[in-house]
Design an enzyme around this catalytic site. Structure first.
Site, mmCIF file in Angstrom:
data_model
loop_
_atom_site.group_PDB
_atom_site.id
_atom_site.type_symbol
_atom_site.label_atom_id
_atom_site.label_comp_id
_atom_site.label_asym_id
_atom_site.label_seq_id
_atom_site.Cartn_x
_atom_site.Cartn_y
_atom_site.Cartn_z
ATOM 1 N N PRO A 1 4.068 11.420 -8.525
ATOM 2 C CA PRO A 1 5.238 10.251 -8.270
ATOM 3 C C PRO A 1 5.229 9.705 -6.590
ATOM 4 O O PRO A 1 5.980 8.875 -6.465
ATOM 5 C CB PRO A 1 6.381 11.184 -8.179
ATOM 6 C CG PRO A 1 6.009 12.449 -8.156
ATOM 7 C CD PRO A 1 4.486 12.827 -8.518
ATOM 8 N N TYR B 1 8.875 8.711 3.590
ATOM 9 C CA TYR B 1 7.812 9.837 3.100
ATOM 10 C C TYR B 1 7.340 10.785 4.215
ATOM 11 O O TYR B 1 6.521 10.198 5.052
ATOM 12 C CB TYR B 1 6.721 9.206 2.405
ATOM 13 C CG TYR B 1 6.926 8.339 1.153
ATOM 14 C CD1 TYR B 1 6.659 8.717 -0.169
ATOM 15 C CD2 TYR B 1 7.307 7.016 1.053
ATOM 16 C CE1 TYR B 1 6.967 8.081 -1.270
ATOM 17 C CE2 TYR B 1 7.692 6.253 -0.025
ATOM 18 C CZ TYR B 1 7.483 6.950 -1.039
ATOM 19 O OH TYR B 1 7.624 5.886 -2.545
ATOM 20 N N LYS C 1 4.626 4.934 -9.198
ATOM 21 C CA LYS C 1 3.992 3.989 -10.157
ATOM 22 C C LYS C 1 4.290 4.266 -11.550
ATOM 23 O O LYS C 1 3.865 3.438 -12.521
ATOM 24 C CB LYS C 1 2.579 4.156 -9.739
ATOM 25 C CG LYS C 1 2.197 3.603 -8.464
ATOM 26 C CD LYS C 1 2.572 2.047 -8.357
ATOM 27 C CE LYS C 1 2.357 1.630 -6.906
ATOM 28 N NZ LYS C 1 3.255 0.268 -6.700
ATOM 29 N N HIS D 1 14.521 -3.787 -1.362
ATOM 30 C CA HIS D 1 14.125 -3.228 -0.178
ATOM 31 C C HIS D 1 12.728 -3.782 0.467
ATOM 32 O O HIS D 1 12.004 -4.229 -0.115
ATOM 33 C CB HIS D 1 13.571 -1.619 -0.108
ATOM 34 C CG HIS D 1 14.699 -0.855 -0.343
ATOM 35 N ND1 HIS D 1 14.757 0.632 0.194
ATOM 36 C CD2 HIS D 1 15.802 -0.715 -0.622
ATOM 37 C CE1 HIS D 1 15.819 1.228 0.181
ATOM 38 N NE2 HIS D 1 16.417 0.397 -0.393
ATOM 39 N N TYR E 1 1.767 -0.886 -2.784
ATOM 40 C CA TYR E 1 3.313 -0.215 -2.929
ATOM 41 C C TYR E 1 4.278 -1.365 -3.451
ATOM 42 O O TYR E 1 4.728 -0.951 -4.656
ATOM 43 C CB TYR E 1 3.821 -0.070 -1.579
ATOM 44 C CG TYR E 1 4.993 0.940 -1.682
ATOM 45 C CD1 TYR E 1 4.969 2.180 -1.779
ATOM 46 C CD2 TYR E 1 6.273 0.267 -1.710
ATOM 47 C CE1 TYR E 1 5.978 3.088 -2.002
ATOM 48 C CE2 TYR E 1 7.482 1.338 -1.755
ATOM 49 C CZ TYR E 1 7.561 2.375 -2.007
ATOM 50 O OH TYR E 1 8.540 3.503 -2.008
HETATM 51 C C1 PHB Z 1 12.750 8.408 -6.138
HETATM 52 O O1 PHB Z 1 13.796 7.727 -5.676
HETATM 53 O O2 PHB Z 1 13.277 9.176 -7.360
HETATM 54 C C2 PHB Z 1 11.575 8.323 -6.046
HETATM 55 C C3 PHB Z 1 11.321 7.353 -4.997
HETATM 56 C C4 PHB Z 1 10.035 6.849 -4.751
HETATM 57 C C5 PHB Z 1 8.869 7.955 -4.925
HETATM 58 C C6 PHB Z 1 9.167 8.706 -6.030
HETATM 59 C C7 PHB Z 1 10.537 9.028 -6.452
HETATM 60 O O3 PHB Z 1 7.608 7.457 -4.535
#
Ligand code: PHB
Ligand code: APR
Length: 389
Positions: free
Chosen positions: A292, A200, A296, A72, A384
């Site tokens: 989450p 997000y 990380k 990505h 990130y």
């Molecule tokens: C996920 O795809 O499970 C996932 C992706 C990004 C995050 C947390 C979980 O920040």
């Protein structure tokens, strides 16, 4: 039994460390409480930093990840009105890899026999002994029989609830902890993702995340109070909530489908200092937990075991004692930076029950600042994709 390094826990941290040591001819045995199937049944986050993909490549175990994983170039923050795209490729020259952490564990597990990495599953009553001397040992029960493994070092890769961290005396170790007033309710479904990149979202009704595992499998989350029960969340109720929180554009592209997994995970920030004591080293979730937001967890486990394997290789191959002595200090420097980023992204994207109008205005201002400032976007992007080792 006798070995050079006894590793407790066969999650990603323990297996990556075991492979790194075996690749240098160092003897180690991994001791795991659960079965392999149980470990592969756990759904975890899915964004890999370069430190993790480099580690898999260094082990020559990255083939499936490169074939099936999705590189990505960016991700999005949604603030109820717009999508703020963080173009990580343009801002940092790097990408992240979307590939389930469970798949990383499977790749490591499958390769263990052919790489001479011994993993003992279904080990009960694992206990650490004499960690303050230079001849520590681990005891456990397997098939009803007591077993003992003598080693020069023990590595505790046994997650947040494992026995390794508890073996460090309270007078030596210090925990730092922050517990959040919500958890993430996750849903996995065999439907195409609503966007080709992650979103997000911070909405009046709370947080939402649109993520994916493949072009045909989606992973979504919403935050819910910790008191909530997963049985009270039908698939329809979750899809409705996601559609509202992610906003009309994502909702228009969202395909609904039956859940193949649904669970609520609490959010916590936790660091234990120091990450070593005597002949014991901690790595991964045994030493620290991140919320989450930012994914990380596994990436920190990868940086820990990169530092730790370098230190152990130096000890066994070059009689270098400085590397092992400095492990905790080196690892914690990176751990705290990831803790800070995960905490700040969590603060930015969630509605905290005790926050008032002032805190909300600060969130709005911060999102507006990020939308308008390349400097702010670079800062988010470089965290990130992962800070350098
Ligand atoms: C996920 O795809 O499970 C996932 C992706 C990004 C995050 C947390 C979980 O920040
Ligand atoms: N004896 C032996 N093994 C144990 C014991 C015990 N008493 N207690 C726990 N374990 C094992 C668990 O069964 C688990 O397989 O230790 C392992 C720890 O694995 P994880 O919890 O996955 O932790 P870690 O390897 O540090 O993973 C780091 O990867 O998948 C991500 O999000 C996850 O943040 C986590 C990261």
């Amino acid at each position: 039994m006798k070995t050079q390094v006894a590793i407790i826990g066969a999650g990603p941290a323990g297996l990556m460390l075991g492979h790194l040591l075996r690749a240098e001819g160092i003897d180690c045995i991994v001791i795991e409480r659960a079965s392999g199937d149980y470990i592969l049944g756990r759904i975890r986050a899915g964004v890999l930093e370069r430190v993790t993909t480099d580690l898999m490549d260094r082990l020559d175990l990255g083939a499936r990840m490169h074939k099936e994983g999705l590189p990505h170039d960016g991700f999005n923050l949604a603030d109820g009105e717009r999508l703020i795209r963080i173009d990580i490729a343009a801002l940092t020259g790097k990408q992240v890899m979307v590939y389930g952490q469970t798949e990383i564990t499977r790749d490591l597990m499958d390769a263990a026999p052919s790489r001479g990495l011994e993993v003992i599953y279904d080990a009960d009553d694992v206990a650490l002994h004499d960690i303050e001397g230079d001849a520590p040992f681990v005891t456990f029960t397997k098939d009803g029989k007591e077993q003992r493994i003598d080693a020069r070092f023990i590595c505790g890769c046994d997650g947040f609830h494992g026995p390794s961290r508890q073996a460090i005396p309270a007078s030596v170790g210090k925990p730092f902890e922050l517990v959040y007033p919500f958890g993430w309710l996750g849903i996995l479904a065999d439907v195409p993702p609503c966007n080709h990149e992650l979103i997000y979202a911070n909405h009046d009704r709370g947080f939402a995340l649109a993520s994916m595992r493949s072009p045909t499998r989606s992973r979504y989350y919403i935050d819910v109070p910790v008191t909530e029960k997963v049985e009270d969340w039908s698939d329809d109720r979750i899809w409705d909530e996601l559609a509202t929180r992610l906003g009309p554009d994502a909702a228009a592209h969202m395909t609904r489908g039956p859940s193949i997994e649904k669970s609520i995970a609490p959010l916590r920030s936790f660091v234990f200092e120091p990450m070593q004591h005597g002949s014991l080293f901690l790595a991964g979730d045994a030493a620290h937990i991140v919320p989450p937001t930012g994914a990380k967890g596994l990436n920190l486990a990868a940086s820990d075991v990169t530092y730790l394997s370098d230190a152990l290789i130096g000890y066994f191959k070059r009689n270098d004692r400085d590397g092992v002595a400095g492990y905790s200090t080196k690892a914690l420097a990176r751990v705290w930076k990831s803790e800070r980023f995960s905490w700040s992204l969590t603060k930015l994207m969630h509605r905290f029950p005790n926050d008032g109008p002032f805190e909300r205005r600060v969130q709005v201002a911060e999102l507006a600042y990020i939308a308008s400032s390349e400097a702010a976007q670079i800062s988010i992007a470089e965290n990130y994709v992962g800070l350098p080792l």
